[in-house]
Each structure stands twice: as C-alpha cells, then as structure tokens.
Design an enzyme around this catalytic site. Structure first.
Site, PDB file in Angstrom:
ATOM      1  N   HIS A  68       0.833  -1.196   0.000  1.00 43.78           N
ATOM      2  CA  HIS A  68       0.000   0.000   0.000  1.00 43.78           C
ATOM      3  C   HIS A  68       0.876   1.258   0.000  1.00 43.78           C
ATOM      4  O   HIS A  68       2.087   1.187   0.230  1.00 43.78           O
ATOM      5  CB  HIS A  68      -0.969   0.000   1.196  1.00 43.78           C
ATOM      6  CG  HIS A  68      -0.323   0.097   2.538  1.00 43.78           C
ATOM      7  ND1 HIS A  68      -0.234  -0.958   3.409  1.00 43.78           N
ATOM      8  CD2 HIS A  68       0.280   1.143   3.166  1.00 43.78           C
ATOM      9  CE1 HIS A  68       0.374  -0.576   4.514  1.00 43.78           C
ATOM     10  NE2 HIS A  68       0.714   0.692   4.394  1.00 43.78           N
TER      11      HIS A  68
HETATM   12  P1  TYD Z   1      -2.754  -3.567   6.915  1.00 44.48           P
HETATM   13  O1  TYD Z   1      -2.691  -2.149   6.438  1.00 44.48           O
HETATM   14  O2  TYD Z   1      -3.184  -4.579   5.914  1.00 44.48           O
HETATM   15  O3  TYD Z   1      -1.375  -4.004   7.560  1.00 44.48           O
HETATM   16  P2  TYD Z   1       0.120  -3.976   6.883  1.00 44.48           P
HETATM   17  O4  TYD Z   1       0.421  -2.574   6.509  1.00 44.48           O
HETATM   18  O5  TYD Z   1       1.033  -4.500   7.950  1.00 44.48           O
HETATM   19  O6  TYD Z   1       0.085  -4.875   5.681  1.00 44.48           O
HETATM   20  O7  TYD Z   1      -3.725  -3.612   8.184  1.00 44.48           O
HETATM   21  C1  TYD Z   1      -4.253  -4.828   8.673  1.00 44.48           C
HETATM   22  C2  TYD Z   1      -5.620  -4.566   9.268  1.00 44.48           C
HETATM   23  O8  TYD Z   1      -5.519  -3.744  10.418  1.00 44.48           O
HETATM   24  C3  TYD Z   1      -6.559  -3.857   8.296  1.00 44.48           C
HETATM   25  O9  TYD Z   1      -7.857  -4.441   8.446  1.00 44.48           O
HETATM   26  C4  TYD Z   1      -6.600  -2.443   8.797  1.00 44.48           C
HETATM   27  C5  TYD Z   1      -6.352  -2.585  10.282  1.00 44.48           C
HETATM   28  N1  TYD Z   1      -5.678  -1.445  10.897  1.00 44.48           N
HETATM   29  C6  TYD Z   1      -6.349  -0.682  11.853  1.00 44.48           C
HETATM   30  O10 TYD Z   1      -7.529  -0.917  12.158  1.00 44.48           O
HETATM   31  N2  TYD Z   1      -5.700   0.352  12.454  1.00 44.48           N
HETATM   32  C7  TYD Z   1      -4.423   0.666  12.164  1.00 44.48           C
HETATM   33  O11 TYD Z   1      -3.841   1.626  12.741  1.00 44.48           O
HETATM   34  C8  TYD Z   1      -3.749  -0.130  11.149  1.00 44.48           C
HETATM   35  C9  TYD Z   1      -2.326   0.187  10.769  1.00 44.48           C
HETATM   36  C10 TYD Z   1      -4.409  -1.170  10.547  1.00 44.48           C
END
Ligand code: TYD
Length: 146
Positions: free
Chosen positions: A61
C-alpha cells in the site's frame, strides 16, 4: 537497488535510515524515539506487527499524507519502497535504527525472520481513505503529481 529514471519526483530518496539515541549500560539498552532526534513529525499513532507466519508479506500500500518511522524491534525484515519511478530496499535488523518513509511511496514488507516484531510510529490517526491499496491507482496519482 535504487533505479531512478528521468522524471523521477524523488519520493524514494527521502526514505532513509535514522539512528535513534540508545542508552546502554550493564542492564541492557534503551532506545528513545522523540521528535527532534531524527524524527521531524509528531507521532499520533503507534502499532506493531508480530506472530508473522513464515513467508508472509505485508504492506502493498501507499499513503497520501502519512509519514512514518518503521523499526524492527526484534528480528529483521526488508522494506521495499517505490514512488512509481524508482525503488529502493532497506533491511531493518537493528532496534536502534528506524526507516523513515514519507507520503506517496508504495511499500512492501518482505523476508520476515521468525519471531519478528515490527513497530510503526506514524503521523496520523488511522484513516483507510488515506491509503492507496491499488498499485495502478497509486501509479496514476504519483505520476500526475510529478
Ligand atoms: P494492513 O494495512 O493490511 O497491515 P500492513 O500494513 O502490515 O500490511 O492492516 C491490517 C488490518 O488492520 C486492516 O484491516 C486495517 C487494520 N488497521 C487498523 O484498524 N488500524 C491501524 O492503525 C492499522 C495500521 C491497521
């Protein structure tokens, strides 16, 4: 791995490793993260990742506005950063060294060692609308901003 091409807007080059102040004594080491000591934004949220299965990859992302410091508190992993023009790869394996990543940079986290704990200190509250989750949309906007 840096591979700039003409027209690069240079959002990869500000991504950099930041040495964090460390206090070491016979009891162990204590590392401080504080604005002004290599961190040039206010920290409004922290989160950490752990229990990462073998072979898992995270990230995939970009962020419109968000700035962050990423720290491998335990273990190691690689962060690949990409602004649509250039890429770079950083290995995080030191709890007293963070990686700064700014806005409009796509990132992938790969090669997690077993037991890794990764800490994110970020400039904004969580806001899913501020994410790019689709690489083609990210590329379109990154190129439009260049
Ligand atoms: P995600 O962005 O996929 O994690 P990474 O960047 O490690 O790949 O986030 C995983 C899940 O957690 C997604 O459903 C969004 C949620 N999330 C929150 O609710 N709050 C937060 O601060 C973050 C970073 C993620």
């Amino acid at each position: 791995m840096t591979n700039p091409i003409p027209g690069s807007v240079g959002r990869v080059s500000p991504c950099r490793l930041v040495d964090l102040p460390e206090h070491s004594d016979p009891r162990g080491r204590l590392t401080v993260v504080q604005p002004g000591t290599g961190i040039d934004f206010e920290i409004h949220r922290a989160y950490y990742i752990h229990h990462i299965p073998d072979g898992a990859e995270r990230g995939a992302h970009g962020h419109r506005r968000l700035r962050q410091i990423i720290i491998a508190v335990h273990g190691s992993f690689d962060v690949v950063v990409d602004d649509g023009f250039a890429q770079d790869k950083f290995t995080l394996d030191n709890p007293s060294r963070g990686l700064y990543v700014g806005p409009m940079v796509w990132r992938d986290m790969i090669n997690f060692s077993p037991g890794t704990v990764g800490l994110w200190l970020v400039s904004e509250p969580y806001d899913e609308t501020e994410y790019y989750r689709d690489y083609e949309t990210f590329l379109r906007d990154a190129k439009a901003l260049s």
